[in-house]
Enzyme design. Structure first.
Site, PDB file in Angstrom:
ATOM      1  N   GLU A  51     -11.824   1.492   6.108  1.00 23.05           N
ATOM      2  CA  GLU A  51     -10.751   1.558   7.097  1.00 23.05           C
ATOM      3  C   GLU A  51     -10.622   2.982   7.619  1.00 23.05           C
ATOM      4  O   GLU A  51     -10.361   3.921   6.861  1.00 23.05           O
ATOM      5  CB  GLU A  51      -9.397   1.131   6.517  1.00 23.05           C
ATOM      6  CG  GLU A  51      -8.309   1.105   7.596  1.00 23.05           C
ATOM      7  CD  GLU A  51      -6.898   1.194   7.054  1.00 23.05           C
ATOM      8  OE1 GLU A  51      -6.079   0.336   7.410  1.00 23.05           O
ATOM      9  OE2 GLU A  51      -6.610   2.145   6.290  1.00 23.05           O
TER      10      GLU A  51
ATOM     11  N   GLU B  37       0.818  -1.210   0.000  1.00 24.38           N
ATOM     12  CA  GLU B  37       0.000   0.000   0.000  1.00 24.38           C
ATOM     13  C   GLU B  37       0.861   1.272   0.000  1.00 24.38           C
ATOM     14  O   GLU B  37       1.635   1.491   0.927  1.00 24.38           O
ATOM     15  CB  GLU B  37      -0.887  -0.011   1.253  1.00 24.38           C
ATOM     16  CG  GLU B  37      -1.713   1.229   1.467  1.00 24.38           C
ATOM     17  CD  GLU B  37      -2.409   1.225   2.812  1.00 24.38           C
ATOM     18  OE1 GLU B  37      -2.978   2.262   3.181  1.00 24.38           O
ATOM     19  OE2 GLU B  37      -2.379   0.183   3.511  1.00 24.38           O
TER      20      GLU B  37
END
Length: 291
Positions: free
Chosen positions: A247, A153
């Site tokens: 998230e 990520e």
């Protein structure tokens, strides 16, 4: 015609670190609200029992995804050998936890601790990328053997100086066997770093392993200025069939709140982030919603 879109939520919305007790409290609520997936962070090995979690989620009909946590001292570049070795060991343990709960991915910034920034020349950056490939290769091999991919990520510039964009993560990991890694997209970070989120999604076509979503301020998806129809259409065009996982983070844990810069309430409640976010996502990105 693509498969029906699924939706998930991270336990970081409510708690840190995750424990067996908190998972037993949260998982039934998440399922009752209509989520398909619950995302399980492994901040430290042993915080929660993967086999126990697998039994619980199976009983509820919930799937799992797993995320790593690059705390201070976890480094795969520009660090001493003992640190590199310990970080690889931690990542292998996270892969094992993911395999135990049947998560197809381990997502997160698998390169440097969150908050570590330093200036680099282009030559120094590419030397770091070369070291990252060497450091991550055995972890990716372990993951591929377990049927798991490391979803690497990119983070925003305030949380790392190493990998901020899709272009950079593709450059950094070029040449590693594709079975063990993919790109993890997080819309919060992309909103800061990418000039066009849909275009960045298109660049990652064929490599997208995981997608995390939130409003531009890390609140509930939809309570923001993001081009959600364009983003969802780009994900569909890129062939991404995995879940969209909400998230964000609780402000109750000082360490996590400071690391994620959660300085104020982002919604009337943490539950509202999940419930309102899911309602929005099912409307905009449900079956047929992105086409």
């Amino acid at each position: 015609m693509r498969a029906k879109r699924t939706f998930g939520v991270s336990t970081w919305v409510w708690t840190s670190p995750l424990t067996d007790q908190r998972l037993a409290e949260l998982a039934p609520r998440v399922r009752e609200w209509g989520f398909d997936v619950i995302e399980l962070p492994v901040e430290n090995v042993g915080d929660w029992d993967p086999r126990r979690a697998a039994r619980l989620l199976d009983s509820l009909g919930l799937s799992a995804t797993v995320v790593l946590a690059m705390a201070p001292g976890r480094e795969l570049v520009a660090a001493d050998r003992a640190t590199l070795r310990a970080t690889r060991d931690y990542l292998r343990h996270v892969v094992d936890a993911a395999s135990a709960v049947s998560s197809p991915v381990v997502a997160g910034p698998a390169y440097a601790s969150v908050g570590r920034t330093w200036r680099m020349t282009e030559a120094e950056r590419h030397a770091c990328y070369e070291q990252l490939r060497d450091s991550l290769a055995p972890v990716c091999s372990h993951a591929a053997d377990a049927g798991v991919r490391i979803a690497v990520e990119p983070l925003n510039r305030y949380e790392t100086s190493l990998i901020n964009t899709v272009d950079q993560v593709l450059d950094a990991l070029a040449g590693l066997p594709p079975e063990g890694w993919g790109v993890g997209l997080d819309l919060f970070h992309m909103n800061i770093e990418e000039r066009s989120i849909p275009e960045a999604v298109r660049k990652a076509t064929g490599r997208i392993a995981h997608v995390q979503v939130a409003a531009n301020d890390r609140g509930a998806p939809g309570a923001d200025h993001l081009d959600w129809p364009g983003i969802v259409a780009a994900l569909d065009a890129a062939g991404y069939e995995g879940p969209l996982v909400i998230e964000t983070f609780t402000g109750d844990n000082e360490t996590v709140a400071t690391a994620a810069s959660i300085w104020r309430s982002l919604a009337p409640s943490q539950d509202a982030i999940a419930i309102d976010g899911l309602s929005f996502l099912t409307g905009i990105a449900g079956e047929g919603g992105g086409r």
